[in-house]
Motif scaffolding. Structure first.
Motif, PDB file in Angstrom:
ATOM      1  N   UNK A 144       0.827  -1.211   0.000  1.00  0.00           N
ATOM      2  CA  UNK A 144       0.000   0.000   0.000  1.00  0.00           C
ATOM      3  C   UNK A 144       0.857   1.254   0.000  1.00  0.00           C
ATOM      4  N   UNK A 163      -8.691   1.897  -5.779  1.00  0.00           N
ATOM      5  CA  UNK A 163      -8.900   1.565  -4.368  1.00  0.00           C
ATOM      6  C   UNK A 163     -10.208   0.777  -4.245  1.00  0.00           C
ATOM      7  N   UNK A 164     -10.079  -0.417  -3.707  1.00  0.00           N
ATOM      8  CA  UNK A 164     -11.247  -1.283  -3.590  1.00  0.00           C
ATOM      9  C   UNK A 164     -11.451  -2.183  -4.794  1.00  0.00           C
TER      10      UNK A 164
ATOM     11  N   UNK B 361      -8.193   8.025   5.839  1.00  0.00           N
ATOM     12  CA  UNK B 361      -7.604   7.275   4.737  1.00  0.00           C
ATOM     13  C   UNK B 361      -8.685   6.595   3.892  1.00  0.00           C
ATOM     14  N   UNK B 363     -11.678   6.805   0.627  1.00  0.00           N
ATOM     15  CA  UNK B 363     -11.897   7.358  -0.710  1.00  0.00           C
ATOM     16  C   UNK B 363     -13.305   7.006  -1.175  1.00  0.00           C
ATOM     17  N   UNK B 410     -18.967   3.915  -4.372  1.00  0.00           N
ATOM     18  CA  UNK B 410     -18.069   3.009  -3.625  1.00  0.00           C
ATOM     19  C   UNK B 410     -17.308   3.794  -2.569  1.00  0.00           C
ATOM     20  N   UNK B 412     -14.229   3.251  -0.014  1.00  0.00           N
ATOM     21  CA  UNK B 412     -13.112   2.376   0.364  1.00  0.00           C
ATOM     22  C   UNK B 412     -12.342   3.070   1.475  1.00  0.00           C
ATOM     23  N   UNK B 414      -9.308   2.727   4.615  1.00  0.00           N
ATOM     24  CA  UNK B 414      -8.165   2.030   5.196  1.00  0.00           C
ATOM     25  C   UNK B 414      -7.878   2.676   6.557  1.00  0.00           C
ATOM     26  N   UNK B 420      -8.893  -3.018   5.888  1.00  0.00           N
ATOM     27  CA  UNK B 420      -9.428  -2.411   4.659  1.00  0.00           C
ATOM     28  C   UNK B 420     -10.916  -2.699   4.596  1.00  0.00           C
ATOM     29  N   UNK B 422     -14.473  -2.009   2.252  1.00  0.00           N
ATOM     30  CA  UNK B 422     -15.047  -1.556   0.987  1.00  0.00           C
ATOM     31  C   UNK B 422     -16.555  -1.725   1.013  1.00  0.00           C
ATOM     32  N   UNK B 468     -17.073  -5.723   1.698  1.00  0.00           N
ATOM     33  CA  UNK B 468     -16.003  -6.637   2.095  1.00  0.00           C
ATOM     34  C   UNK B 468     -15.014  -5.951   3.019  1.00  0.00           C
ATOM     35  N   UNK B 480     -10.037 -12.094   4.624  1.00  0.00           N
ATOM     36  CA  UNK B 480     -10.913 -11.203   3.890  1.00  0.00           C
ATOM     37  C   UNK B 480     -12.283 -11.852   3.810  1.00  0.00           C
TER      38      UNK B 480
END
Lengths: 349, 764
Positions: A144, A163-164, B361, B363, B410, B412, B414, B420, B422, B468, B480
């Protein structure tokens, strides 16, 4: 190029070794990094071998030892010329790559040069507790963290959905596929599929099947349909739906038709196996049974000529044979993607 | 020495991983001695802190002795033979080792000649090597950069063949770019076909004046080729008015021309009643193809630090020169049949895509697109014969209109280095706004009856949710997992099922079992059901169409990556998918698809690379039917397609002045079916197995006469054979075997071809 084969695709061959091995290679490099970090702590004096370019560079710049990074936000930028004292090959390579064009102020060489991505060079020499940022993860940089360097500039356009995305979720680094110092990179049509096949081996096998898109010939390449950086469509497709993607090249099947065949209007992959099949026209299954999966009682729909099963191949019935051979049901119902003939309700014309 | 070798191994690894890119002393930039000057006021990219911690977390390699790695590095360094001691000039300046420089070629022009040993349409279907005889090898890769940002490039492949591709590009990097592209794609489908029709290539096919399918067909058969070719020209410009703004537009025109094949059906006697067509006959025809597709893509891009936006317009216009095809019925030469060919159509779409950086962090990306597909091709008449007297067409063309709405959102995130998250919503709608009309149609030409039917515009709305999370517990293990929801609402007349919905749970566990071993396990379970299934009036009520049916889907898989040594890398992977159609008595009831792959790459020396892989895949399915038309299955068909693909290759570079290599692929498939007559409690007459077998061997050698000049030789052998009962032995016309059908006499296109190539490559 006609004879272009996997072993000839230099980069691809290397990537075959490298991409999937990336984690392991990185692990190996990281061991070295840790070992070197321990040495740094000991502050062992550097012995300069005049025949050793790296050592010479170290001497010239009072290089001490590489250390594990602890942050690269601060430090003086020294410029590519200084980097070239030890890494001439890299700097020269960069100059003939898009990243190395100083006239383009968006590029690393339009800014701080090597240090734009690798971090301030000052820390590389004199300051304890810092190092360069290795895009191969040599100093233990996480995927990352390395990707974030690239995404600092490349987060728009085709990378908008990175991202994703599927690949990001699988911990792929940008350098797993891209050669960031290189001009042509994975974009090259002749070598791209080999890069993708490094992981997608089942798809590579599909391309050798009796019916396949011209992927072996590099006339259709993965990025013609997929965006490896993720997309707003299914399966990282370039378009928003599967059918929109297929219509990009098969516009004649787009319609809309007067008489639609619903599955065809909905999802081409309900009947087609797009990467390769041993049945004609990339179909999932042999006919007439493929059609019979959805059309069980065709007698009443089409009239008295239709029969309900084609079970016995050896029945020697020439009336039934017409439903079995060549394109089976589609011998007559040829317009399986839809018909625009006012008399085409049965998808025959 | 330790430091030196570690850098050396890094260099080699980087060369392999990152680059073997261009370095040429006489490149324009190099000529000008350009050295990038750091600009004032630029800030470094903000590299996230805690690299050390991340390194430990990611690697987990503390247990591997450093001496082991160093030993490997030393061995590799010795094997490379890079003259480290000679890497400094007398003045003490560093000289890049020549061996490395020699690989960094930017410009390459290849010219030569090749020879194909035999005619083979299947072999040359897409590459243009379908014909026996010599051909020209021509490839070009030239690029140039200048200090002021100007650049240009020429890239061409297969220039001597009908699969040629040429791209010219140039501009000022960071300001603008122009490109021109030309691409050809042949499709040599079949050269074993025959037909009695005259006027092949036109939209009106006739028969010889004295023609009787039963008496003089053979005398009137003429061979022709089924082949089409796409030719595409494309031009584009990219303009960057400011650093954050970019405007791209490309325009392409493609023409597809040639002859395809189509079945064409007619009733050669008048029907006795509306439900029965008399003596239905079919003839396969050479279908004329002359289609143009024009595509425009225009994108306005904004790329800010926190937000990015793309506004895109897509246009695709399809224009078919032939919108109908008429033919003389070979079974009744006084009758004529007609059919429609693909109608002209248009597609326009406007989309807005954006991304925005959020705190923690995170998006956010989103997209919304509106597209419109239209088709208004003038209708053909109901019939070209006068047996039936249908009423007037309700309209002269369809005026078809489908609106596409696509949207996605979406998030996402972190929040920590270990976590992570999503979340994605996706919406796709196909809204067919075409008006409904009733058509007084004539099913087939020569039929004396008319029937009525109304068109049934098909629409759907698809909603998806994807959630996820990926959590890295430590340096060793990560997990995951997620949930997916897929809902499809279909809207059309006589809809069997208005709505289907599918829930999916999945998990993937990754573990670094050892510093050299990565293991991953994957499992996914889905369940699809939906609203009531309303069988069509004329359909078996026990049938469940497989894309609408209740379904339990299970996917499991695993992979092992093993770095046995730094020279040997092994992977193994298995995927197993199973579909169980839980409520289907008639139709597809079950499908399974296991795929196994093993592969290796072995680099015994720095100049020798080898690889190999084996993939085995089986596609099995089972379906049931009822010949009696009851809700109980009385026959069953089990299918199994199996595929074996083996590939192996090697390259040995720097063997003196020679490089040599070989690539071998063996690919086999077989398709078997077992037909079971459940009512008779026994097997029916079985369909023959299908089979394909491909062997491809490529041998090549390069003689590096100098750094600039390389002589190349290549031999490509490929053999293909197949058995396909659907076409093998099917005569153009044999009424005792297949009633009332005239085919083209296609045969399985086995081949056995050698291609020899000799060329010269000039690199600089």
């Amino acid at each position: 190029m006609v004879l272009l084969s996997a072993s000839q695709i230099q980069n691809a061959a290397e990537t075959t070794t490298s991409t999937e091995a990336a984690t392991a290679v990185e692990a190996s490099a990281e061991v070295t990094a840790k070992d070197e970090a321990k040495q740094a702590e000991e502050k062992a004096p550097v012995e300069v071998d005049p025949a050793d370019p790296v050592a010479a560079g170290e001497a010239k710049h009072a290089f001490k030892e590489p250390n594990i990074c602890e942050g690269m936000a601060e430090g003086e930028f020294l410029g590519p010329d200084v980097c070239a004292d030890c890494h001439q090959d890299k700097v020269e390579t960069m100059k003939v790559s898009p990243h190395g064009q100083s006239a383009d102020k968006r590029t690393p060489f339009g800014k701080e040069g090597c240090e734009q991505c690798h971090g301030p060079g000052e820390m590389h020499f004199d300051t304890e507790g810092n190092c360069i940022v290795s895009m191969t993860g040599r100093f233990g940089e996480s995927v990352q963290q390395r990707n974030d360097v690239c995404l600092g500039c490349h987060k728009s356009g085709d990378r908008m959905h990175w991202v994703g995305s599927l690949h990001e979720s699988e911990d792929l680094a940008c350098v797993s596929c891209h050669s960031i110092h290189k001009r042509n990179d994975v974009i090259h049509r002749n070598s791209q599929s080999e890069v993708c096949f490094t992981c997608h081996k089942d798809i590579r096998a599909d391309t050798y099947r009796a019916s396949s898109h011209p992927i072996r010939e590099h006339k259709v390449i993965c990025s013609d349909c997929h965006n490896a950086h993720g997309s707003a469509g299914p399966k990282s497709l370039n378009q928003f739906t599967i059918n929109e993607n297929c219509y990009s090249c098969h516009a004649e099947k787009r319609g809309p038709f007067l008489w639609e065949h619903y599955p065809a209007s909905e999802d081409c992959t309900l009947c087609h196996r797009v990467h390769g099949s041993n049945h004609a026209a990339l179909l999932n299954k042999q006919g007439p049974q493929l059609c019979q999966q959805c059309h069980a009682d065709i007698r009443t729909q089409g009239g008295g000529r239709h029969i309900r099963n084609f079970l016995d191949f050896d029945d020697n019935d020439p009336g039934r044979a017409r439903f079995k051979v060549v394109s089976n049901c589609a011998n007559c119902h040829i317009k399986v993607h839809g018909s625009n003939h006012p008399s085409g309700a049965a998808l025959q014309r | 020495m330790k430091r030196k070798t570690s850098l050396l191994i890094y260099y080699l690894a980087a060369t392999a991983l990152v680059s073997s890119a261009a370095l040429a002393e006489d490149k324009p930039v190099a000529e000008q001695g350009a050295a990038a000057v750091p600009s004032e006021g630029q800030t470094a990219i903000d590299i996230p802190p805690d690299v050390d911690g991340a390194a430990q977390a990611q690697t987990g390699t503390e247990d591997k002795p450093a001496t082991e790695t160093l030993k490997a590095e030393q061995e590799k360094a010795e094997e490379t033979g890079i003259p480290i001691g000679k890497s400094l000039s007398e003045e003490g300046e560093l000289i890049v080792p020549e061996e490395i420089v020699s690989e960094q070629i930017l410009n390459d022009i290849e010219l030569g000649i090749g020879y194909v040993s035999d005619d083979a349409y299947k072999f040359g279907r897409y590459n243009g090597l379908q014909q026996k005889g010599p051909f020209v090898i021509g490839d070009i890769d030239i690029e140039a950069f200048y200090e002021d940002g100007r650049f240009w490039s020429v890239h061409g492949t297969n220039l001597g063949l009908e699969s040629r591709f040429l791209r010219l590009e140039g501009g000022v990097q960071g300001s603008y770019k122009l490109f021109l592209e030309y691409d050809e794609l042949p499709n040599y489908r079949d050269n074993t076909v025959q037909s009695p029709f005259l006027g092949i290539g036109s939209d009106n096919l006739t028969l010889p004046s004295v023609f009787d399918v039963n008496t003089n067909l053979d005398a009137n058969l003429n061979s022709f080729d089924l082949e089409t070719k796409r030719r595409r020209a494309k031009a584009g410009v990219s303009f960057i008015p400011r650093q954050s703004w970019q405007f791209d537009v490309d325009v392409s025109h493609e023409n597809k021309q040639g002859v395809d094949a189509t079945g064409a059906t007619i009733a050669n006697t008048t029907g006795s009643s509306p439900g029965f067509i008399g003596n239905l006959t079919t003839a396969y025809l050479p279908e004329p193809v002359d289609q143009d597709t024009d595509i425009v893509n225009a994108i306005l891009r904004y790329a800010g630090d926190d937000g990015q936006v793309d506004l895109k317009y897509q246009m695709s216009i399809f224009d078919n020169k032939y919108n109908s095809l008429t033919w003389q019925d070979p079974f009744n030469t006084t009758a004529q049949g007609s059919m429609s060919l693909a109608p002209d159509n248009e597609f326009h779409q406007l989309s807005l895509t954006g991304g925005y950086v959020l705190p923690y962090n995170s998006r956010l990306t989103g997209m919304i697109a509106m597209g419109r597909m239209t088709q208004n091709q003038a209708y053909n008449p109901y019939t070209v014969n006068s047996n039936a007297s249908p009423s007037a067409l309700p309209q002269s063309s369809l005026d078809g209109e489908v609106w596409l709405t696509n949207a996605q959102l979406k998030l996402a995130s972190r929040p920590t280095n270990s976590l992570r998250l999503n979340a994605e919503l996706r919406y796709n709608e196909r809204d067919n706004k075409t008006s409904v009309a009733t058509y007084d149609y004539v099913l087939l030409d020569s039929d004396s009856f008319t029937r009525t039917a109304s068109n049934r515009p098909y629409s759907y709305k698809n909603n998806r949710i994807n959630l996820d999370a990926n959590y890295r517990f430590n340096a060793i293990t990560s997990l995951r997992g997620g949930y997916k929801y897929n809902e499809m609402k279909r809207s059309y007349t006589d809809a069997e099922r208005d709505k289907t919905k599918e829930d999916t749970l999945f998990a993937k566990w990754k573990v670094k079992a050892h510093s050299t071993v990565d293991v991953a396990l994957f499992a996914e379970a889905s369940k699809r059901d939906g609203s009531d299934y309303n069988s069509l009036v004329n359909e078996n009520p026990a049938l469940r169409k497989y894309y609408l049916a209740d379904r339990d889907r299970t996917k499991v898989g695993g992979s092992i990556d093993y770095m046995a040594t730094d020279k040997l890398f092994l992977t193994a992977r298995v995927d197993y998918n199973q579909d169980d159609y839980t409520d289907s008595v008639i139709g597809l009831t079950e499908a399974t698809q296991p795929v196994y792959t093993v592969d290796f790459s072995y680099t015994p020396r720095h100049n020798i690379t080898t690889y190999g892989y084996y993939t085995y895949e089986t596609i099995e399915s089972s379906q049931a039917g009822s010949a009696a038309g009851t809700t109980t299955a009385d026959w069953q068909a089990d299918f199994e397609d199996t595929f074996d693909t083996i590939g192996i290759g090697a390259k040995w570079a720097d063997l003196g002045k020679w490089d040599i290599g070989a690539d071998i692929v063996l690919s086999k498939s077989s398709g078997s079916s077992e037909m079971i007559d459940l009512s008779a409690a026994g097997a029916a007459g079985q369909y023959p197995d299908t089979r394909t077998e491909l062997t491809s061997v490529k041998l090549w050698t390069d003689y590096n006469y100098s750094k600039q000049l390389v002589y190349k030789l290549g031999l490509w052998f490929e053999e293909y054979s197949a058995d396909n009962w659907a076409i093998d032995g099917v005569a153009v016309y044999d009424p005792l075997a297949v009633e009332n059908m005239m085919f083209l006499g296609s045969e399985t296109l086995d081949y056995n071809v050698y291609v020899i190539t000799a060329s010269m490559s000039y690199r600089y």
